[in-house]
Design a protein around this motif. Structure first.
Motif, mmCIF file in Angstrom:
data_model
loop_
_atom_site.group_PDB
_atom_site.id
_atom_site.type_symbol
_atom_site.label_atom_id
_atom_site.label_comp_id
_atom_site.label_asym_id
_atom_site.label_seq_id
_atom_site.Cartn_x
_atom_site.Cartn_y
_atom_site.Cartn_z
ATOM 1 N N SER A 7 0.810 -1.211 0.000
ATOM 2 C CA SER A 7 0.000 0.000 0.000
ATOM 3 C C SER A 7 0.840 1.257 0.000
ATOM 4 O O SER A 7 2.035 1.232 0.270
ATOM 5 N N PHE A 8 0.163 2.368 -0.309
ATOM 6 C CA PHE A 8 0.801 3.673 -0.235
ATOM 7 C C PHE A 8 -0.187 4.657 0.371
ATOM 8 O O PHE A 8 -1.396 4.446 0.347
ATOM 9 N N ASN A 9 0.359 5.718 0.954
ATOM 10 C CA ASN A 9 -0.466 6.702 1.644
ATOM 11 C C ASN A 9 -1.124 7.674 0.682
ATOM 12 O O ASN A 9 -0.579 7.983 -0.388
ATOM 13 N N ASP A 10 -2.285 8.169 1.099
ATOM 14 C CA ASP A 10 -2.970 9.216 0.366
ATOM 15 C C ASP A 10 -2.020 10.401 0.234
ATOM 16 O O ASP A 10 -1.350 10.779 1.182
ATOM 17 N N GLY A 11 -1.916 10.931 -0.938
ATOM 18 C CA GLY A 11 -1.015 12.055 -1.186
ATOM 19 C C GLY A 11 0.352 11.650 -1.687
ATOM 20 O O GLY A 11 1.129 12.513 -2.110
ATOM 21 N N GLU A 48 -10.761 6.708 -3.167
ATOM 22 C CA GLU A 48 -11.175 8.079 -3.429
ATOM 23 C C GLU A 48 -10.736 8.959 -2.277
ATOM 24 O O GLU A 48 -10.707 8.529 -1.128
ATOM 25 N N ARG A 49 -10.404 10.172 -2.585
ATOM 26 C CA ARG A 49 -10.054 11.128 -1.521
ATOM 27 C C ARG A 49 -11.349 11.603 -0.879
ATOM 28 O O ARG A 49 -12.117 12.343 -1.480
ATOM 29 N N GLN A 50 -11.568 11.135 0.292
ATOM 30 C CA GLN A 50 -12.740 11.545 1.059
ATOM 31 C C GLN A 50 -12.509 11.173 2.509
ATOM 32 O O GLN A 50 -11.654 10.350 2.813
ATOM 33 N N ARG A 51 -13.248 11.760 3.381
ATOM 34 C CA ARG A 51 -13.130 11.400 4.782
ATOM 35 C C ARG A 51 -13.776 10.045 4.981
ATOM 36 O O ARG A 51 -14.853 9.781 4.470
ATOM 37 N N ALA A 52 -13.118 9.220 5.725
ATOM 38 C CA ALA A 52 -13.668 7.906 6.040
ATOM 39 C C ALA A 52 -14.753 8.051 7.099
ATOM 40 O O ALA A 52 -14.785 9.024 7.849
ATOM 41 N N SER A 53 -15.646 7.104 7.136
ATOM 42 C CA SER A 53 -16.617 7.012 8.216
ATOM 43 C C SER A 53 -16.165 5.900 9.141
ATOM 44 O O SER A 53 -15.699 4.856 8.697
ATOM 45 N N VAL A 54 -16.296 6.133 10.431
ATOM 46 C CA VAL A 54 -15.941 5.131 11.427
ATOM 47 C C VAL A 54 -17.239 4.603 12.012
ATOM 48 O O VAL A 54 -18.063 5.376 12.511
ATOM 49 N N PRO A 65 -10.981 9.924 9.624
ATOM 50 C CA PRO A 65 -10.496 8.803 10.419
ATOM 51 C C PRO A 65 -10.359 9.206 11.881
ATOM 52 O O PRO A 65 -10.689 10.323 12.262
ATOM 53 N N TYR A 66 -9.869 8.279 12.660
ATOM 54 C CA TYR A 66 -9.668 8.571 14.067
ATOM 55 C C TYR A 66 -8.805 9.823 14.209
ATOM 56 O O TYR A 66 -7.892 10.034 13.401
ATOM 57 N N PRO A 67 -9.063 10.665 15.228
ATOM 58 C CA PRO A 67 -8.303 11.917 15.371
ATOM 59 C C PRO A 67 -6.788 11.726 15.411
ATOM 60 O O PRO A 67 -6.054 12.577 14.924
ATOM 61 N N LYS A 70 -2.540 10.055 11.396
ATOM 62 C CA LYS A 70 -1.742 11.043 10.688
ATOM 63 C C LYS A 70 -1.748 10.781 9.179
ATOM 64 O O LYS A 70 -1.638 11.685 8.389
ATOM 65 N N GLU A 71 -1.855 9.520 8.790
ATOM 66 C CA GLU A 71 -1.830 9.169 7.374
ATOM 67 C C GLU A 71 -2.933 8.160 7.105
ATOM 68 O O GLU A 71 -3.287 7.355 7.970
ATOM 69 N N VAL A 72 -3.477 8.208 5.902
ATOM 70 C CA VAL A 72 -4.496 7.245 5.499
ATOM 71 C C VAL A 72 -4.053 6.572 4.204
ATOM 72 O O VAL A 72 -3.250 7.118 3.441
ATOM 73 N N VAL A 73 -4.566 5.399 3.950
ATOM 74 C CA VAL A 73 -4.208 4.637 2.758
ATOM 75 C C VAL A 73 -4.804 5.304 1.520
ATOM 76 O O VAL A 73 -5.970 5.692 1.506
ATOM 77 N N GLY A 74 -3.992 5.417 0.492
ATOM 78 C CA GLY A 74 -4.441 5.989 -0.764
ATOM 79 C C GLY A 74 -4.699 4.936 -1.824
ATOM 80 O O GLY A 74 -5.485 5.131 -2.742
#
Length: 120
Positions: A7-11, A48-54, A65-67, A70-74
């Motif tokens: 995997s790689f991070n968003d951005g 997709e670049r969007q906020r995840a729902s928990v 994501p959780y507060p 720091k990084e999310v999967v892209g």
């Protein structure tokens, strides 16, 4: 055989100029076709670049994501290979195609799910 998440991070691909995206797509899909032909491809996708729902254990949905994240999967790929070294080799090919570094993690085996899917 073990499954690995690559995997790689968003951005991580933000540095790629717009005019290079067709080549990145072609190179990335060429690696995917090579992995399919080698029989190691399981699944992949970009997010997709969007906020995840928990969704909590009580079913309550909050914006994520959780507060502390720091990084999310892209984007990611799952391969099934004989060794970590082989997974790292595929990650290197994906990194070259996507033009960004890849993280490699082994997925936990789940023989019960595998047996269920084999019997379908």
């Amino acid at each position: 055989m073990a499954r690995y998440l690559i995997s790689f991070n968003d951005g991580a691909m933000d540095h790629i100029p717009d005019e290079d995206w067709p080549a990145v797509g072609a190179e990335s899909h060429a690696v995917m076709r090579e992995a399919v032909e080698a029989g190691v491809w399981v699944f992949a996708g970009g997010l997709e670049r969007q906020r995840a729902s928990v969704v909590g254990t009580d079913g309550v949905v909050t914006d994520g994501p959780y507060p502390e994240t720091k990084e999310v999967v892209g984007g990611f790929a799952v391969v099934e290979v004989a060794s970590r070294e082989e997974a790292l080799a595929w990650a290197a090919k994906i990194a070259a195609g996507c033009r960004c570094a890849q993280e490699v993690r082994e997925l936990m085996p789940d023989s019960e799910t595998d047996a269920f899917l084999a019997g379908r």
